[in-house]
Design a protein around this motif. Sequence first.
Motif, PDB file in Angstrom:
ATOM      1  N   THR A 268       0.815  -1.221   0.000  1.00 43.79           N
ATOM      2  CA  THR A 268       0.000   0.000   0.000  1.00 43.79           C
ATOM      3  C   THR A 268       0.845   1.266   0.000  1.00 43.79           C
ATOM      4  OG1 THR A 268      -0.156  -0.016   2.412  1.00 43.79           O
ATOM      5  CG2 THR A 268      -1.910  -1.121   1.185  1.00 43.79           C
ATOM      6  N   LEU A 269       2.053   1.200   0.555  1.00 38.47           N
ATOM      7  CA  LEU A 269       2.907   2.382   0.631  1.00 38.47           C
ATOM      8  C   LEU A 269       4.373   1.976   0.505  1.00 38.47           C
ATOM      9  CD1 LEU A 269       3.061   5.460   1.112  1.00 38.47           C
ATOM     10  CD2 LEU A 269       3.219   4.956   3.555  1.00 38.47           C
ATOM     11  N   PRO A 270       4.846   1.783  -0.726  1.00 43.42           N
ATOM     12  CA  PRO A 270       6.254   1.420  -0.894  1.00 43.42           C
ATOM     13  C   PRO A 270       7.157   2.624  -0.582  1.00 43.42           C
ATOM     14  CG  PRO A 270       5.159   1.579  -3.030  1.00 43.42           C
ATOM     15  CD  PRO A 270       4.122   1.826  -1.991  1.00 43.42           C
ATOM     16  N   LEU A 271       8.114   2.393   0.294  1.00 40.24           N
ATOM     17  CA  LEU A 271       9.053   3.439   0.690  1.00 40.24           C
ATOM     18  C   LEU A 271      10.481   2.920   0.576  1.00 40.24           C
ATOM     19  CD1 LEU A 271       7.267   4.557   3.979  1.00 40.24           C
ATOM     20  CD2 LEU A 271       7.266   5.801   1.802  1.00 40.24           C
ATOM     21  N   SER A 272      11.384   3.835   0.278  1.00 38.32           N
ATOM     22  CA  SER A 272      12.784   3.427   0.286  1.00 38.32           C
ATOM     23  C   SER A 272      13.151   3.114   1.731  1.00 38.32           C
ATOM     24  CB  SER A 272      13.677   4.531  -0.273  1.00 38.32           C
ATOM     25  OG  SER A 272      13.614   5.667   0.556  1.00 38.32           O
ATOM     26  N   GLY A 273      13.910   2.112   1.924  1.00 39.94           N
ATOM     27  CA  GLY A 273      14.307   1.678   3.252  1.00 39.94           C
ATOM     28  C   GLY A 273      13.619   0.398   3.692  1.00 39.94           C
ATOM     29  N   GLN A 274      12.444   0.127   3.143  1.00 41.10           N
ATOM     30  CA  GLN A 274      11.745  -1.100   3.526  1.00 41.10           C
ATOM     31  C   GLN A 274      12.530  -2.329   3.059  1.00 41.10           C
ATOM     32  OE1 GLN A 274       8.182   0.074   1.518  1.00 41.10           O
ATOM     33  NE2 GLN A 274       7.042   0.346   3.422  1.00 41.10           N
ATOM     34  N   ARG A 275      13.005  -2.289   1.837  1.00 41.52           N
ATOM     35  CA  ARG A 275      13.778  -3.431   1.323  1.00 41.52           C
ATOM     36  C   ARG A 275      15.091  -3.588   2.083  1.00 41.52           C
ATOM     37  NH1 ARG A 275      12.860  -2.875  -5.165  1.00 41.52           N
ATOM     38  NH2 ARG A 275      10.779  -3.792  -5.177  1.00 41.52           N
TER      39      ARG A 275
ATOM     40  N   TRP B  95      15.984  -3.305  12.095  1.00 36.57           N
ATOM     41  CA  TRP B  95      14.958  -2.566  12.848  1.00 36.57           C
ATOM     42  C   TRP B  95      15.248  -1.071  12.829  1.00 36.57           C
ATOM     43  CZ3 TRP B  95      10.454  -4.503  13.709  1.00 36.57           C
ATOM     44  CH2 TRP B  95      10.299  -5.884  13.848  1.00 36.57           C
ATOM     45  N   LEU B  96      16.513  -0.704  12.938  1.00 35.27           N
ATOM     46  CA  LEU B  96      16.866   0.721  12.875  1.00 35.27           C
ATOM     47  C   LEU B  96      16.603   1.287  11.481  1.00 35.27           C
ATOM     48  CD1 LEU B  96      20.111   0.702  15.043  1.00 35.27           C
ATOM     49  CD2 LEU B  96      17.820   1.517  15.695  1.00 35.27           C
ATOM     50  N   ALA B  97      16.874   0.491  10.448  1.00 33.95           N
ATOM     51  CA  ALA B  97      16.574   0.927   9.078  1.00 33.95           C
ATOM     52  C   ALA B  97      15.072   1.140   8.911  1.00 33.95           C
ATOM     53  CB  ALA B  97      17.091  -0.098   8.059  1.00 33.95           C
ATOM     54  N   LEU B  98      14.283   0.269   9.513  1.00 38.60           N
ATOM     55  CA  LEU B  98      12.838   0.418   9.441  1.00 38.60           C
ATOM     56  C   LEU B  98      12.389   1.687  10.174  1.00 38.60           C
ATOM     57  CD1 LEU B  98      10.222  -0.928   8.402  1.00 38.60           C
ATOM     58  CD2 LEU B  98      10.063  -2.033  10.644  1.00 38.60           C
ATOM     59  N   ALA B  99      12.981   1.953  11.334  1.00 37.19           N
ATOM     60  CA  ALA B  99      12.649   3.173  12.080  1.00 37.19           C
ATOM     61  C   ALA B  99      12.995   4.410  11.252  1.00 37.19           C
ATOM     62  CB  ALA B  99      13.388   3.202  13.414  1.00 37.19           C
ATOM     63  N   PHE B 100      14.143   4.391  10.603  1.00 37.64           N
ATOM     64  CA  PHE B 100      14.554   5.515   9.762  1.00 37.64           C
ATOM     65  C   PHE B 100      13.585   5.684   8.596  1.00 37.64           C
ATOM     66  CE2 PHE B 100      17.274   7.454   6.449  1.00 37.64           C
ATOM     67  CZ  PHE B 100      17.586   8.629   7.120  1.00 37.64           C
ATOM     68  N   CYS B 101      13.130   4.581   8.042  1.00 35.64           N
ATOM     69  CA  CYS B 101      12.148   4.601   6.954  1.00 35.64           C
ATOM     70  C   CYS B 101      10.854   5.272   7.421  1.00 35.64           C
ATOM     71  CB  CYS B 101      11.893   3.175   6.489  1.00 35.64           C
ATOM     72  SG  CYS B 101      10.682   2.988   5.190  1.00 35.64           S
ATOM     73  N   VAL B 102      10.416   4.942   8.625  1.00 39.09           N
ATOM     74  CA  VAL B 102       9.195   5.522   9.170  1.00 39.09           C
ATOM     75  C   VAL B 102       9.389   7.027   9.389  1.00 39.09           C
ATOM     76  CG1 VAL B 102       7.700   5.574  11.208  1.00 39.09           C
ATOM     77  CG2 VAL B 102       8.387   3.377  10.217  1.00 39.09           C
ATOM     78  N   VAL B 103      10.517   7.415   9.925  1.00 38.99           N
ATOM     79  CA  VAL B 103      10.780   8.835  10.167  1.00 38.99           C
ATOM     80  C   VAL B 103      10.776   9.628   8.871  1.00 38.99           C
ATOM     81  CG1 VAL B 103      12.579  10.454  10.939  1.00 38.99           C
ATOM     82  CG2 VAL B 103      12.002   8.473  12.344  1.00 38.99           C
ATOM     83  N   ARG B 104      11.295   9.042   7.811  1.00 35.39           N
ATOM     84  CA  ARG B 104      11.370   9.717   6.511  1.00 35.39           C
ATOM     85  C   ARG B 104      10.078   9.645   5.715  1.00 35.39           C
ATOM     86  NH1 ARG B 104      16.173   8.008   2.996  1.00 35.39           N
ATOM     87  NH2 ARG B 104      14.856   9.236   1.649  1.00 35.39           N
ATOM     88  N   ALA B 105       9.136   8.802   6.133  1.00 37.69           N
ATOM     89  CA  ALA B 105       7.880   8.639   5.390  1.00 37.69           C
ATOM     90  C   ALA B 105       7.091   9.942   5.412  1.00 37.69           C
ATOM     91  CB  ALA B 105       7.054   7.515   5.993  1.00 37.69           C
ATOM     92  N   PRO B 106       6.413  10.234   4.303  1.00 37.76           N
ATOM     93  CA  PRO B 106       5.594  11.453   4.279  1.00 37.76           C
ATOM     94  C   PRO B 106       4.434  11.339   5.266  1.00 37.76           C
ATOM     95  CG  PRO B 106       5.258  10.142   2.293  1.00 37.76           C
ATOM     96  CD  PRO B 106       6.349   9.485   3.069  1.00 37.76           C
ATOM     97  N   ARG B 107       4.114  12.461   5.879  1.00 38.68           N
ATOM     98  CA  ARG B 107       2.969  12.491   6.813  1.00 38.68           C
ATOM     99  C   ARG B 107       1.697  12.730   6.027  1.00 38.68           C
ATOM    100  NH1 ARG B 107       4.284  13.771  12.438  1.00 38.68           N
ATOM    101  NH2 ARG B 107       6.535  13.724  12.611  1.00 38.68           N
ATOM    102  N   ASN B 108       0.636  12.108   6.435  1.00 45.53           N
ATOM    103  CA  ASN B 108      -0.665  12.309   5.756  1.00 45.53           C
ATOM    104  C   ASN B 108      -1.382  13.496   6.355  1.00 45.53           C
ATOM    105  OD1 ASN B 108       0.142  10.056   4.483  1.00 45.53           O
ATOM    106  ND2 ASN B 108      -1.632   8.844   5.013  1.00 45.53           N
TER     107      ASN B 108
END
Length: 126
Positions: A63-70, A113-126
């Motif tokens: 639903t929301l592909p973001l860099s960092g998830q992979r 897990w830290l990469a995932l946290a960074f991905c969340v921080v960088r994700a656009p806010r709705n």
Amino acid sequence: MQDRGWWLGAALSGAVVVMAGAFGAHALEGQLAPRLAAVFETGVRYQAWHTLAMLAVLAWRATLPLSGQRLAMGLWAAGMLLFSGSLYAMALTGLGGLGMITPLGGVLKIAGWLALAFCVVRAPRN
């Protein structure tokens, strides 16, 4: 299908978790020293949790592909291989020296897990 390889990898990891769990509970029952049986079970448990985490990230990516998830999934996959793989090998062979590999796998999983946290921080806010 998006992320076909990741889905396949997670599915195969899930199959390995079930097979390793059954093997540990039935074929290895009474065959290993209690300490080595616990080592094997720890490998199964950590692989199971990280396989589930990969599935959750894959569902999120749908639903929301973001860099960092992979990157997170790749670090987890490498961490599972080194962490759980070394624990399985150590329990089955009794070679304690394999335990030197285990912390590297743990570091890779933490990095995921830290990469995932960074991905969340960088994700656009709705």
